[in-house]
Design a protein around this motif. Structure first.
Motif, PDB file in Angstrom:
ATOM      1  N   GLU B   9       9.670  -8.550  -5.430  1.00  0.00           N
ATOM      2  CA  GLU B   9       8.426  -8.634  -4.658  1.00  0.00           C
ATOM      3  C   GLU B   9       8.315  -7.446  -3.699  1.00  0.00           C
ATOM      4  OE1 GLU B   9       5.102 -11.041  -2.864  1.00  0.00           O
ATOM      5  OE2 GLU B   9       6.268 -11.329  -4.690  1.00  0.00           O
ATOM      6  N   ALA B  10       9.390  -7.183  -2.944  1.00  0.00           N
ATOM      7  CA  ALA B  10       9.373  -6.078  -1.984  1.00  0.00           C
ATOM      8  C   ALA B  10       9.277  -4.731  -2.699  1.00  0.00           C
ATOM      9  CB  ALA B  10      10.621  -6.129  -1.108  1.00  0.00           C
ATOM     10  N   ARG B  11       9.940  -4.604  -3.833  1.00  0.00           N
ATOM     11  CA  ARG B  11       9.888  -3.345  -4.593  1.00  0.00           C
ATOM     12  C   ARG B  11       8.472  -3.017  -5.019  1.00  0.00           C
ATOM     13  NH1 ARG B  11      14.975  -1.533  -6.612  1.00  0.00           N
ATOM     14  NH2 ARG B  11      14.107  -0.241  -8.259  1.00  0.00           N
ATOM     15  N   GLU B  12       7.781  -4.051  -5.474  1.00  0.00           N
ATOM     16  CA  GLU B  12       6.411  -3.866  -5.951  1.00  0.00           C
ATOM     17  C   GLU B  12       5.481  -3.484  -4.791  1.00  0.00           C
ATOM     18  OE1 GLU B  12       3.679  -6.914  -8.345  1.00  0.00           O
ATOM     19  OE2 GLU B  12       5.741  -6.814  -9.080  1.00  0.00           O
ATOM     20  N   LEU B  13       5.637  -4.196  -3.682  1.00  0.00           N
ATOM     21  CA  LEU B  13       4.819  -3.887  -2.497  1.00  0.00           C
ATOM     22  C   LEU B  13       5.098  -2.470  -2.012  1.00  0.00           C
ATOM     23  CD1 LEU B  13       5.351  -7.266  -0.588  1.00  0.00           C
ATOM     24  CD2 LEU B  13       3.146  -6.423  -1.445  1.00  0.00           C
ATOM     25  N   ALA B  14       6.389  -2.115  -1.944  1.00  0.00           N
ATOM     26  CA  ALA B  14       6.768  -0.792  -1.431  1.00  0.00           C
ATOM     27  C   ALA B  14       6.221   0.311  -2.327  1.00  0.00           C
ATOM     28  CB  ALA B  14       8.290  -0.693  -1.318  1.00  0.00           C
ATOM     29  N   ALA B  15       6.312   0.119  -3.637  1.00  0.00           N
ATOM     30  CA  ALA B  15       5.824   1.144  -4.566  1.00  0.00           C
ATOM     31  C   ALA B  15       4.323   1.352  -4.405  1.00  0.00           C
ATOM     32  CB  ALA B  15       6.169   0.738  -6.007  1.00  0.00           C
ATOM     33  N   GLU B  16       3.609   0.249  -4.242  1.00  0.00           N
ATOM     34  CA  GLU B  16       2.149   0.320  -4.075  1.00  0.00           C
ATOM     35  C   GLU B  16       1.789   0.979  -2.738  1.00  0.00           C
ATOM     36  OE1 GLU B  16      -0.233  -0.348  -6.061  1.00  0.00           O
ATOM     37  OE2 GLU B  16      -2.013  -0.554  -4.779  1.00  0.00           O
ATOM     38  N   ILE B  17       2.548   0.670  -1.701  1.00  0.00           N
ATOM     39  CA  ILE B  17       2.316   1.288  -0.384  1.00  0.00           C
ATOM     40  C   ILE B  17       2.543   2.799  -0.461  1.00  0.00           C
ATOM     41  CG2 ILE B  17       3.325   1.513   1.942  1.00  0.00           C
ATOM     42  CD1 ILE B  17       3.776  -1.601   1.795  1.00  0.00           C
ATOM     43  N   VAL B  18       3.664   3.199  -1.058  1.00  0.00           N
ATOM     44  CA  VAL B  18       3.971   4.639  -1.153  1.00  0.00           C
ATOM     45  C   VAL B  18       2.900   5.350  -1.973  1.00  0.00           C
ATOM     46  CG1 VAL B  18       5.598   6.318  -2.135  1.00  0.00           C
ATOM     47  CG2 VAL B  18       6.449   4.395  -0.765  1.00  0.00           C
ATOM     48  N   ARG B  19       2.440   4.737  -3.044  1.00  0.00           N
ATOM     49  CA  ARG B  19       1.412   5.338  -3.891  1.00  0.00           C
ATOM     50  C   ARG B  19       0.117   5.552  -3.092  1.00  0.00           C
ATOM     51  NH1 ARG B  19      -2.728   4.278  -6.588  1.00  0.00           N
ATOM     52  NH2 ARG B  19      -2.820   2.031  -6.262  1.00  0.00           N
ATOM     53  N   LEU B  21      -0.320   5.628   0.238  1.00  0.00           N
ATOM     54  CA  LEU B  21      -0.149   6.560   1.349  1.00  0.00           C
ATOM     55  C   LEU B  21      -0.114   8.002   0.842  1.00  0.00           C
ATOM     56  CD1 LEU B  21       2.533   4.746   3.548  1.00  0.00           C
ATOM     57  CD2 LEU B  21       0.058   4.816   3.898  1.00  0.00           C
ATOM     58  N   THR B  22       0.576   8.227  -0.250  1.00  0.00           N
ATOM     59  CA  THR B  22       0.677   9.576  -0.800  1.00  0.00           C
ATOM     60  C   THR B  22      -0.700  10.091  -1.213  1.00  0.00           C
ATOM     61  OG1 THR B  22       2.913   9.062  -1.562  1.00  0.00           O
ATOM     62  CG2 THR B  22       1.859  10.996  -2.532  1.00  0.00           C
ATOM     63  N   GLU B  23      -1.476   9.200  -1.838  1.00  0.00           N
ATOM     64  CA  GLU B  23      -2.841   9.553  -2.256  1.00  0.00           C
ATOM     65  C   GLU B  23      -3.730   9.960  -1.092  1.00  0.00           C
ATOM     66  OE1 GLU B  23      -3.520   6.554  -6.054  1.00  0.00           O
ATOM     67  OE2 GLU B  23      -4.820   6.393  -4.285  1.00  0.00           O
ATOM     68  N   VAL B  46      11.815   3.671  -3.137  1.00  0.00           N
ATOM     69  CA  VAL B  46      10.817   4.237  -4.053  1.00  0.00           C
ATOM     70  C   VAL B  46      11.039   5.749  -4.189  1.00  0.00           C
ATOM     71  CG1 VAL B  46       8.349   4.526  -4.488  1.00  0.00           C
ATOM     72  CG2 VAL B  46       9.167   2.510  -3.223  1.00  0.00           C
ATOM     73  N   PRO B  47      11.304   6.241  -5.397  1.00  0.00           N
ATOM     74  CA  PRO B  47      11.450   7.693  -5.566  1.00  0.00           C
ATOM     75  C   PRO B  47      10.171   8.400  -5.107  1.00  0.00           C
ATOM     76  CG  PRO B  47      12.136   6.542  -7.566  1.00  0.00           C
ATOM     77  CD  PRO B  47      11.472   5.530  -6.682  1.00  0.00           C
ATOM     78  N   GLY B  48      10.340   9.490  -4.382  1.00  0.00           N
ATOM     79  CA  GLY B  48       9.169  10.215  -3.877  1.00  0.00           C
ATOM     80  C   GLY B  48       8.643   9.697  -2.563  1.00  0.00           C
ATOM     81  N   SER B  49       9.345   8.724  -1.963  1.00  0.00           N
ATOM     82  CA  SER B  49       8.858   8.111  -0.727  1.00  0.00           C
ATOM     83  C   SER B  49       8.882   9.065   0.460  1.00  0.00           C
ATOM     84  CB  SER B  49       9.677   6.859  -0.398  1.00  0.00           C
ATOM     85  OG  SER B  49      11.063   7.161  -0.418  1.00  0.00           O
ATOM     86  N   SER B  50       9.589  10.188   0.326  1.00  0.00           N
ATOM     87  CA  SER B  50       9.706  11.080   1.491  1.00  0.00           C
ATOM     88  C   SER B  50       8.362  11.682   1.888  1.00  0.00           C
ATOM     89  CB  SER B  50      10.738  12.180   1.244  1.00  0.00           C
ATOM     90  OG  SER B  50      10.396  12.926   0.107  1.00  0.00           O
ATOM     91  N   SER B  51       7.391  11.687   0.987  1.00  0.00           N
ATOM     92  CA  SER B  51       6.074  12.199   1.375  1.00  0.00           C
ATOM     93  C   SER B  51       5.295  11.172   2.196  1.00  0.00           C
ATOM     94  CB  SER B  51       5.264  12.582   0.136  1.00  0.00           C
ATOM     95  OG  SER B  51       5.093  11.453  -0.689  1.00  0.00           O
ATOM     96  N   ARG B 164      -5.494  -1.769   1.962  1.00  0.00           N
ATOM     97  CA  ARG B 164      -6.568  -2.156   1.031  1.00  0.00           C
ATOM     98  C   ARG B 164      -7.888  -2.324   1.750  1.00  0.00           C
ATOM     99  NH1 ARG B 164      -2.802  -6.379  -2.316  1.00  0.00           N
ATOM    100  NH2 ARG B 164      -2.124  -4.923  -3.933  1.00  0.00           N
ATOM    101  N   GLU B 165      -7.841  -2.917   2.957  1.00  0.00           N
ATOM    102  CA  GLU B 165      -9.048  -3.056   3.794  1.00  0.00           C
ATOM    103  C   GLU B 165      -9.695  -1.708   4.051  1.00  0.00           C
ATOM    104  OE1 GLU B 165      -8.644  -4.748   7.742  1.00  0.00           O
ATOM    105  OE2 GLU B 165      -7.387  -6.322   6.888  1.00  0.00           O
ATOM    106  N   GLU B 166      -8.816  -0.753   4.367  1.00  0.00           N
ATOM    107  CA  GLU B 166      -9.278   0.587   4.719  1.00  0.00           C
ATOM    108  C   GLU B 166     -10.085   1.224   3.605  1.00  0.00           C
ATOM    109  OE1 GLU B 166      -6.318   3.485   5.581  1.00  0.00           O
ATOM    110  OE2 GLU B 166      -7.206   3.802   7.541  1.00  0.00           O
ATOM    111  N   ARG B 167      -9.622   0.959   2.370  1.00  0.00           N
ATOM    112  CA  ARG B 167     -10.277   1.581   1.227  1.00  0.00           C
ATOM    113  C   ARG B 167     -11.523   0.819   0.807  1.00  0.00           C
ATOM    114  NH1 ARG B 167      -6.897   4.891  -1.724  1.00  0.00           N
ATOM    115  NH2 ARG B 167      -8.691   5.429  -2.978  1.00  0.00           N
ATOM    116  N   ALA B 168     -11.654  -0.416   1.283  1.00  0.00           N
ATOM    117  CA  ALA B 168     -12.739  -1.284   0.796  1.00  0.00           C
ATOM    118  C   ALA B 168     -14.095  -0.791   1.323  1.00  0.00           C
ATOM    119  CB  ALA B 168     -12.482  -2.722   1.228  1.00  0.00           C
TER     120      ALA B 168
END
Lengths: 168, 168
Positions: B9-19, B21-23, B46-51, B164-168
């Motif tokens: 669950e946390a892995r999925e949330l973290a990956a989506e957050i990093v994606r 934020l990076t965008e 998450v690989p690439g999280s340093s950005s 998600r709110e921010e993008r809505a």
């Protein structure tokens, strides 16, 4: 994470570290780069760790190693973050800034790709205790998860080794 | 930790957050108490999280919430560390001190026993983003490991919800 956040090896090391520190009234603070909070997580996994673990800084962005931990900017500019003396300065910095008796640090390359000119698995760890700082440099093998897990175990192992020396 | 440090669950949330934020070029910093580095560990899993991930502060000792994160001493003296406004001040403090666009925080009681007058599972999490800070307070059930794991998932979930709110 069903059995806690750390693997059995790290759990055992962390429990022994917390026990020894609590007995002797010492405290530890952690400065982490590639392990990203896992050293702190392993130590706080131990019930009662609040008497021995002060806290930690995850300095993932290189400039935070300078601004938050006080690592010399010249050192970072010249050598980058994956460098033994940077690990030493991180351990000394977090010990001082978080007012702990011991500082523990990790810096290196988790992977999957190389970073800062070094291959994945290049890791420096340091312990600052009493009037000295010991740095250990290693080339770990494995994927990103394995490198991070091994780096945590080695860092906890280095600290426990120093604590045992002290009592000898 | 064979499949990484965070649960699925946390892995999925973290990956989506990093994606996300990076965008959008945003960055996050984490201030943790009871989760002890696990939020940072999940994000850096998450690989690439340093950005996207600047770093974090594990302020396990109460006074570090003031000295490192800038939480008002009066607030801590009067209410202790397990208090919604403390979570808010931690998120705002880490965002500022680590120069991130977003701050995320956790404070509460992991257990096994009560602490600071609150039962295990009492948890406050906060997200500071743009010009507002949201605090969520909850009563989690389970043992120490479960409370810590659930607190990480809730914190990541609160952050992702705000993104998600921010993008809505």
């Amino acid at each position: 994470m069903a059995d806690g956040v750390a693997g059995p090896e790290a759990r055992e090391l962390a429990a022994e570290i917390v026990r020894r520190l609590t007995e002797t009234g010492q405290t530890v603070a952690a400065a982490e780069s590639l392990t990203g909070g896992l050293v702190a997580a392993a130590l706080t996994d131990v019930p009662g760790s609040s008497s021995a673990f002060r806290g930690g800084v995850v300095a993932y962005a290189t400039e935070l190693k300078a601004s938050v931990l006080g690592v010399d900017c010249g050192l970072l500019d010249e050598h980058g973050p994956v460098y033994g003396p940077v690990a030493a300065a991180m351990a000394e910095g977090v010990r001082k800034r978080l007012d702990a008796t011991i500082g523990l640090s990790t810096t290196g390359v988790a992977g999957p790709g190389p970073a800062d000119g070094f291959p994945p698995g290049t890791v420096h760890i340091a312990v600052s205790l009493d009037d000295d700082t010991v740095v250990r440099t290693m080339a770990l093998t494995g994927n990103r998860d394995e490198v991070r897990r091994l780096a945590v175990e080695r860092a906890l192992g280095l600290l426990l080794g120093r604590l045992r020396e002290e009592r000898a």
